[in-house]
Design a protein around this motif. Structure first.
Motif, short mmCIF file in Angstrom:
data_model
loop_
_atom_site.label_atom_id
_atom_site.label_comp_id
_atom_site.label_asym_id
_atom_site.label_seq_id
_atom_site.Cartn_x
_atom_site.Cartn_y
_atom_site.Cartn_z
N ILE A 82 32.45 40.93 27.27
CA ILE A 82 32.69 42.08 28.14
C ILE A 82 34.03 41.93 28.86
O ILE A 82 34.83 42.86 28.92
N TRP A 85 36.94 42.25 26.29
CA TRP A 85 37.11 43.62 25.77
C TRP A 85 37.59 44.59 26.85
O TRP A 85 38.31 45.54 26.54
N ILE A 86 37.22 44.35 28.10
CA ILE A 86 37.78 45.18 29.17
C ILE A 86 39.26 44.86 29.34
O ILE A 86 40.10 45.76 29.37
N VAL A 91 37.23 48.38 25.67
CA VAL A 91 36.22 49.22 26.33
C VAL A 91 36.85 50.54 26.78
O VAL A 91 36.27 51.61 26.61
N ALA A 92 38.06 50.47 27.34
CA ALA A 92 38.77 51.69 27.77
C ALA A 92 38.99 52.63 26.59
O ALA A 92 38.83 53.86 26.71
N ALA A 135 30.20 50.22 26.78
CA ALA A 135 31.08 51.40 26.67
C ALA A 135 30.29 52.67 26.93
O ALA A 135 30.78 53.59 27.60
N GLY A 138 29.91 53.40 30.55
CA GLY A 138 31.15 53.93 31.11
C GLY A 138 31.34 55.40 30.79
O GLY A 138 31.70 56.20 31.67
N GLN A 270 44.49 41.56 25.08
CA GLN A 270 44.98 41.63 26.46
C GLN A 270 46.42 41.13 26.55
O GLN A 270 47.23 41.67 27.32
N THR A 284 40.45 36.35 33.19
CA THR A 284 39.52 37.43 32.85
C THR A 284 38.27 36.87 32.18
O THR A 284 37.15 37.29 32.47
N PHE A 302 35.70 49.25 35.29
CA PHE A 302 36.47 48.18 34.65
C PHE A 302 36.58 46.88 35.45
O PHE A 302 37.16 45.92 34.95
N ASN A 303 36.07 46.84 36.66
CA ASN A 303 36.03 45.57 37.38
C ASN A 303 34.75 44.83 37.02
O ASN A 303 33.66 45.23 37.43
N GLY A 305 32.67 41.77 34.08
CA GLY A 305 32.68 40.92 32.89
C GLY A 305 33.02 39.49 33.26
O GLY A 305 33.12 39.14 34.44
#
Length: 473
Positions: A82, A85-86, A91-92, A135, A138, A270, A284, A302-303, A305
């Motif tokens: 998580i 991927w964020i 995820v976005a 996802a 979200g 990232q 992260t 998104f904050n 994971g």
């Protein structure tokens, strides 16, 4: 000297734990760890009073914890996934395209179907919820849909695939323990699971009607999309990351290496795609992704994971399994299930008793695998004695064990879902339609006799011959 623990004594730790759990969680609004520790302490005291030495009680706890270690590893890897991927914008990207494609009124149906397909392909409800489910939460929240509804639709879809997939560990476990051909077992589950899924989809369509275009703040969605585009590099190429993981698991690559590859791809995304540095990407993975856009919805999405985010879940799993370990390995659970077995005097009551036992084991031992293993041992002979085909037992084990595990907040499944989707069992329970409707359908079929298959004379003779060979050997 050890003595057999009676039902009246065996039920004490479970009763104490449930009462303390209700007071702590419902009245005091605190976590479930302490009630489980209280239950473990009472179970240890009962075992000690029944003649077990502390060394044996301690070993019983360790056995319970050892059983949960594979789950603990998956939980930690999902936390890392998580976060990666964020941070990598995966995820976005999924949320971005989800908001562009999925109509709010059809969202609950869509996410349930998507999770069903993915879970059917990979055979894992946990992997599905930890990736597609995150996802989905979200996307749904961005559309103004309540979190418990979204979680319920995700869970229903994920557990449909988990239950019906030939790659699923619980499906293989139930068929293997009952000596039922895997595909015979899956085919027999169609009777209860397909109607359950259809009822769930109709329910989600009904609930979704309230989230049509007229009731959705499209300006809010547009704002969220704009903030995401400013904060992340959105690219369809990033969709390859979850797709690669799904393909790997579908190709029978074990979940752990498949998730590790997913974590690595997110980590690299990232750095390479989002332009972050190595230190940030490592942070992260450890403590989760941190973003401050000024938009509360985006920040909440998104904050999170990271490994640290799963430590609550890991500690809960370990505490729960110490309690379950004592109950199983000192004979207390057998005493409880045996009492239920005494009520099963007919073929109808036998199936109902199996489902009830699976649910009770989920509550007592906090692990869905145990809810399949123990009742399968306890009921196998009873099904044969009543001339019932083993596929009736294997189906009842999945209907009562695999699916109901999500409703127990301290079960490893309930804990995992809370840690992954951020919604408690008490909140999503009314919306996890498949998970509660299938056991009900199974009980109705048991009462009416529909789809309850009896052994043929040839099958009876083959079983008798097999038992005779085992006894003689």
């Amino acid at each position: 000297m050890k003595r057999e623990i009676s039902f009246k004594v065996a039920i004490i730790p479970l009763a104490v734990m449930i009462v303390v759990m209700a007071l702590t969680v419902v009245v005091l609004e605190q976590g479930p760890h302490i009630p489980l520790i209280v239950g473990t302490s009472v179970a240890a005291l009962v075992a000690w009073r029944s003649g077990y030495k502390w060394k044996e009680i301690e070993e019983a706890m360790y056995k319970g914890i050892r059983l949960a270690l594979p789950a603990v590893i998956i939980i930690m890897l999902v936390g890392l996934t998580i976060g990666a991927w964020i941070g990598g914008g995966v995820v976005a990207t999924m949320i971005y395209y989800g908001l562009k494609i999925i109509t709010p009124s059809l969202f609950l149906v869509s996410i349930c179907v998507i999770c069903s397909i993915v879970s059917l392909a990979i055979g894992s409800s946990w992997s599905t919820m930890g990736t597609i489910g995150v996802a989905g939460m979200g996307i749904g929240l961005s559309m103004g849909i309540p979190a418990p509804m979204i979680a319920g639709a995700i869970i229903s879809g994920a557990y449909f695939g988990d239950k019906m997939s030939p790659l699923s560990d619980t499906t293989n476990l139930a068929s293997g323990l009952t000596n039922t051909d895997l595909f015979v077992h899956i085919k027999h589950m169609f009777y209860t699971t397909i109607p359950g899924l259809l009822i769930a989809l109709v329910t989600y369509a009904f609930l979704g009607r309230n989230f049509g275009k007229g009731n959705v703040d499209t300006a809010n969605i547009d704002q969220i999309i704009g903030v995401m585009q400013d904060s992340f590099v959105i690219s369809p190429w990033l969709l390859a990351v979850p797709l690669i993981v799904i393909i790997l698991v579908a190709k029978k690559v074990p979940a752990v290496p498949a998730l590790v590859i997913g974590i690595l791809l997110g980590f690299l995304s990232q750095i390479i795609v989002q332009g972050g540095n190595v230190a940030d990407a490592v942070a992260t993975l450890q403590s989760g992704f941190v973003i401050n856009t000024g938009n509360e919805m985006v920040d909440n999405l998104f904050n999170g994971g990271g490994l640290d985010s799963m430590m609550y879940t890991v500690s809960m799993t370990i505490v729960a399994m110490t309690f379950g370990g004592i109950l199983e390995n000192t004979g207390m659970l057998s005493a409880i299930v045996s009492q239920i077995l005494k009520l099963a005097k007919t073929a109808k009551s036998l199936v109902i008793s199996t489902i009830a036992s699976c649910f009770a084991t989920n509550a007592a031992c906090s692990e869905q695998y145990i809810s399949i293993v123990i009742p399968s041992r306890m009921f196998a002979k009873a099904y044969r004695d009543k001339g019932l085909h083993s596929k009736n037992l294997s189906r009842a084990l999945e209907d009562g064990g695999t699916l109901t595990s999500v409703f127990i907040p301290w079960n490893t499944c309930g804990v995992f879902i809370f840690g992954t989707l951020g919604v408690s069992a008490f909140q999503y329970a009314p919306y996890a339609v498949l998970n509660f409707i299938v056991p009900i359908i199974s009980i109705i079929f048991a009462i009416t006799g529909f789809s309850i298959v009896k052994l043929t004379e040839t099958e009876k003779l083959a079983l008798e011959k097999e038992e005779h060979t085992v006894l003689k050997g």
